[in-house]
Each structure stands twice: as C-alpha cells, then as structure tokens.
Write a protein that holds these residues in place. Structure first.
Motif, PDB file in Angstrom:
ATOM      1  N   MET A   1       0.885  -1.072  -0.007  1.00 27.28           N
ATOM      2  CA  MET A   1      -0.161   0.069  -0.215  1.00 27.28           C
ATOM      3  C   MET A   1       0.909   1.287   0.097  1.00 27.28           C
ATOM      4  SD  MET A   1      -3.366   0.676   2.533  1.00 27.28           S
ATOM      5  CE  MET A   1      -3.267  -0.744   3.137  1.00 27.28           C
ATOM      6  N   ASN A   2       0.613   2.250  -0.988  1.00 24.76           N
ATOM      7  CA  ASN A   2       1.516   3.383  -0.820  1.00 24.76           C
ATOM      8  C   ASN A   2       1.341   4.412   0.101  1.00 24.76           C
ATOM      9  OD1 ASN A   2      -0.771   5.292  -1.285  1.00 24.76           O
ATOM     10  ND2 ASN A   2      -0.661   4.821  -3.559  1.00 24.76           N
ATOM     11  N   GLU A   3       2.063   5.429   0.574  1.00 26.12           N
ATOM     12  CA  GLU A   3       2.206   6.223   1.642  1.00 26.12           C
ATOM     13  C   GLU A   3       0.820   6.943   1.873  1.00 26.12           C
ATOM     14  OE1 GLU A   3       4.221   5.983   4.292  1.00 26.12           O
ATOM     15  OE2 GLU A   3       5.130   4.262   3.243  1.00 26.12           O
ATOM     16  N   GLU A   4       0.295   7.474   0.946  1.00 20.36           N
ATOM     17  CA  GLU A   4      -0.949   8.318   0.775  1.00 20.36           C
ATOM     18  C   GLU A   4      -2.291   7.189   1.274  1.00 20.36           C
ATOM     19  OE1 GLU A   4      -3.852  10.642  -2.090  1.00 20.36           O
ATOM     20  OE2 GLU A   4      -1.964  10.506  -2.684  1.00 20.36           O
ATOM     21  N   LYS A   5      -2.199   6.194   0.923  1.00 20.61           N
ATOM     22  CA  LYS A   5      -3.180   5.196   1.320  1.00 20.61           C
ATOM     23  C   LYS A   5      -3.175   4.932   2.913  1.00 20.61           C
ATOM     24  CE  LYS A   5      -5.000   3.314  -2.929  1.00 20.61           C
ATOM     25  NZ  LYS A   5      -6.028   3.847  -2.992  1.00 20.61           N
ATOM     26  N   LEU A   6      -1.804   4.733   3.248  1.00 17.58           N
ATOM     27  CA  LEU A   6      -1.632   4.389   4.605  1.00 17.58           C
ATOM     28  C   LEU A   6      -1.920   5.735   5.323  1.00 17.58           C
ATOM     29  CD1 LEU A   6       1.850   2.510   4.426  1.00 17.58           C
ATOM     30  CD2 LEU A   6      -0.308   1.820   5.100  1.00 17.58           C
ATOM     31  N   LYS A   7      -1.670   6.867   5.035  1.00 15.11           N
ATOM     32  CA  LYS A   7      -2.263   8.133   5.677  1.00 15.11           C
ATOM     33  C   LYS A   7      -3.750   8.086   5.841  1.00 15.11           C
ATOM     34  CE  LYS A   7      -1.323  12.919   6.049  1.00 15.11           C
ATOM     35  NZ  LYS A   7      -0.540  13.364   7.165  1.00 15.11           N
ATOM     36  N   ASN A   8      -4.355   7.864   4.740  1.00 16.08           N
ATOM     37  CA  ASN A   8      -5.961   7.691   4.819  1.00 16.08           C
ATOM     38  C   ASN A   8      -6.370   6.688   5.825  1.00 16.08           C
ATOM     39  OD1 ASN A   8      -6.300   9.823   2.756  1.00 16.08           O
ATOM     40  ND2 ASN A   8      -6.281   8.424   1.376  1.00 16.08           N
ATOM     41  N   VAL A   9      -5.671   5.589   5.646  1.00 16.16           N
ATOM     42  CA  VAL A   9      -6.261   4.455   6.813  1.00 16.16           C
ATOM     43  C   VAL A   9      -6.026   5.079   8.348  1.00 16.16           C
ATOM     44  CG1 VAL A   9      -5.987   2.354   7.737  1.00 16.16           C
ATOM     45  CG2 VAL A   9      -5.952   2.656   5.221  1.00 16.16           C
ATOM     46  N   SER A  10      -4.611   5.658   8.554  1.00 17.76           N
ATOM     47  CA  SER A  10      -4.430   6.108   9.989  1.00 17.76           C
ATOM     48  C   SER A  10      -5.338   7.167  10.345  1.00 17.76           C
ATOM     49  CB  SER A  10      -3.107   6.617   9.785  1.00 17.76           C
ATOM     50  OG  SER A  10      -2.761   7.048  10.978  1.00 17.76           O
ATOM     51  N   ASN A  11      -5.659   8.132   9.205  1.00 18.12           N
ATOM     52  CA  ASN A  11      -6.441   9.457   9.598  1.00 18.12           C
ATOM     53  C   ASN A  11      -7.872   8.908   9.944  1.00 18.12           C
ATOM     54  OD1 ASN A  11      -4.580  11.278   9.428  1.00 18.12           O
ATOM     55  ND2 ASN A  11      -4.775  11.733   7.311  1.00 18.12           N
ATOM     56  N   ASN A  12      -8.446   7.828   9.215  1.00 16.10           N
ATOM     57  CA  ASN A  12      -9.814   7.417   8.973  1.00 16.10           C
ATOM     58  C   ASN A  12      -9.919   6.710  10.334  1.00 16.10           C
ATOM     59  OD1 ASN A  12     -10.738   8.674   6.968  1.00 16.10           O
ATOM     60  ND2 ASN A  12     -10.058   7.153   5.382  1.00 16.10           N
ATOM     61  N   LEU A  13      -9.068   5.819  10.960  1.00 16.63           N
ATOM     62  CA  LEU A  13      -9.174   4.820  12.133  1.00 16.63           C
ATOM     63  C   LEU A  13      -9.348   6.289  13.156  1.00 16.63           C
ATOM     64  CD1 LEU A  13      -6.237   2.532  11.617  1.00 16.63           C
ATOM     65  CD2 LEU A  13      -8.709   1.911  11.793  1.00 16.63           C
ATOM     66  N   LYS A  14      -8.699   7.096  13.026  1.00 19.38           N
ATOM     67  CA  LYS A  14      -8.870   7.986  14.250  1.00 19.38           C
ATOM     68  C   LYS A  14     -10.016   8.667  14.132  1.00 19.38           C
ATOM     69  CE  LYS A  14      -3.974   8.803  14.371  1.00 19.38           C
ATOM     70  NZ  LYS A  14      -2.665   9.301  13.816  1.00 19.38           N
ATOM     71  N   LEU A  15     -10.698   9.038  13.051  1.00 19.43           N
ATOM     72  CA  LEU A  15     -11.996   9.964  12.760  1.00 19.43           C
ATOM     73  C   LEU A  15     -12.979   9.139  13.144  1.00 19.43           C
ATOM     74  CD1 LEU A  15     -11.242  11.551   9.295  1.00 19.43           C
ATOM     75  CD2 LEU A  15     -11.584  12.824  11.448  1.00 19.43           C
ATOM     76  N   TYR A  16     -13.046   7.860  12.860  1.00 21.29           N
ATOM     77  CA  TYR A  16     -14.271   6.998  13.189  1.00 21.29           C
ATOM     78  C   TYR A  16     -14.055   6.699  14.596  1.00 21.29           C
ATOM     79  CZ  TYR A  16     -16.021   6.613   8.380  1.00 21.29           C
ATOM     80  OH  TYR A  16     -16.625   6.803   7.200  1.00 21.29           O
ATOM     81  N   ARG A  17     -12.951   6.449  15.224  1.00 22.66           N
ATOM     82  CA  ARG A  17     -12.884   6.315  16.615  1.00 22.66           C
ATOM     83  C   ARG A  17     -13.586   7.489  17.575  1.00 22.66           C
ATOM     84  NH1 ARG A  17      -9.324   7.826  19.994  1.00 22.66           N
ATOM     85  NH2 ARG A  17      -7.528   8.142  18.215  1.00 22.66           N
ATOM     86  N   ASN A  18     -13.036   8.644  17.103  1.00 22.37           N
ATOM     87  CA  ASN A  18     -13.488   9.980  17.646  1.00 22.37           C
ATOM     88  C   ASN A  18     -14.916  10.122  17.475  1.00 22.37           C
ATOM     89  OD1 ASN A  18     -11.126  10.765  19.047  1.00 22.37           O
ATOM     90  ND2 ASN A  18     -10.243  11.707  17.016  1.00 22.37           N
ATOM     91  N   LYS A  19     -15.608   9.651  16.351  1.00 22.27           N
ATOM     92  CA  LYS A  19     -16.812   9.794  16.054  1.00 22.27           C
ATOM     93  C   LYS A  19     -17.814   8.986  16.888  1.00 22.27           C
ATOM     94  CE  LYS A  19     -20.417   8.323  12.519  1.00 22.27           C
ATOM     95  NZ  LYS A  19     -20.575   7.098  11.938  1.00 22.27           N
ATOM     96  N   VAL A  20     -17.423   7.684  17.180  1.00 22.38           N
ATOM     97  CA  VAL A  20     -18.156   7.169  18.253  1.00 22.38           C
ATOM     98  C   VAL A  20     -17.794   7.196  19.587  1.00 22.38           C
ATOM     99  CG1 VAL A  20     -18.563   5.222  16.543  1.00 22.38           C
ATOM    100  CG2 VAL A  20     -16.468   4.910  17.931  1.00 22.38           C
ATOM    101  N   GLY A  21     -16.735   8.228  19.924  1.00 19.66           N
ATOM    102  CA  GLY A  21     -16.391   8.610  21.215  1.00 19.66           C
ATOM    103  C   GLY A  21     -15.599   7.587  21.923  1.00 19.66           C
ATOM    104  N   LEU A  22     -14.902   6.822  21.526  1.00 15.97           N
ATOM    105  CA  LEU A  22     -13.927   5.772  21.830  1.00 15.97           C
ATOM    106  C   LEU A  22     -12.610   6.373  22.148  1.00 15.97           C
ATOM    107  CD1 LEU A  22     -15.344   2.401  20.618  1.00 15.97           C
ATOM    108  CD2 LEU A  22     -15.728   3.525  22.853  1.00 15.97           C
ATOM    109  N   SER A  23     -11.990   6.064  23.043  1.00 13.90           N
ATOM    110  CA  SER A  23     -10.566   6.249  23.348  1.00 13.90           C
ATOM    111  C   SER A  23      -9.652   5.111  22.839  1.00 13.90           C
ATOM    112  CB  SER A  23     -10.219   6.275  24.759  1.00 13.90           C
ATOM    113  OG  SER A  23     -10.340   5.125  25.623  1.00 13.90           O
TER     114      SER A  23
END
Length: 92
Positions: A1-23
């Motif tokens: 996976m290229n660096e841009e896709k890895l960054k998207n996965v990383s950002n989205n993991l954090k965004l969705y975790r924050n969306k549901v309010g989990l630490s």
C-alpha cells in the motif's frame, strides 16, 4: 500500500474512533490489545492485519472500505451526517 493510502487509513481510524467517542484505550481493550500496541497500529496501519481492521470496523460501526477513503472525503461525510443529526462537530 502506498504512503498516501496508509495515511488515509491512519486518519480514518482516528476519525471514526472519535466519531463514536471511544478512546485508544477502549478500542484496544475491545481488541484485547495493549493501548500502546493499538496506538502504534493506528499511527502505522501497515502493522494491522485485515482481520483486525474488520474487527475495528465492527467496533466503530463502519465498513472496512471506509478506512480506505480519502480522509478529506471522510471528514466531509462526517460533517454532513452530524449536521443532519444535529450533533456537535468535532471536525470543524
């Protein structure tokens, strides 16, 4: 996976975790991982197996494919959902 896709996965993991309010600690506990290991995996998704990503998607109430979207699109989608539902936006 290229660096841009890895960054998207990383950002989205954090965004969705924050969306549901989990630490990080709460998600790690649900995955039977240490918070340190989960935090490292969230910051470097190259270390996450597809099976673990599936479990995280279940925990965060999203689809596995959501993690691979452009993170700018994810933020826009979450802003729209929050406005429709009358929620406070943590992404603005």
């Amino acid at each position: 996976m290229n660096e841009e896709k890895l960054k998207n996965v990383s950002n989205n993991l954090k965004l969705y975790r924050n969306k549901v309010g989990l630490s990080v600690e709460e998600v790690a506990s649900l995955l039977n991982m240490s918070p340190k290991d989960y935090g490292e995996a969230e910051n470097n998704p190259r270390k996450i197996t597809i099976e673990t990503l599936r479990k995280i998607a279940d925990i965060l109430h999203c689809n596995l494919s959501d993690f691979f979207m452009d993170s700018k699109d994810t933020i826009n989608d979450l802003l729209c959902i929050n406005k429709i539902k009358g929620r406070r936006n943590i992404y603005e």
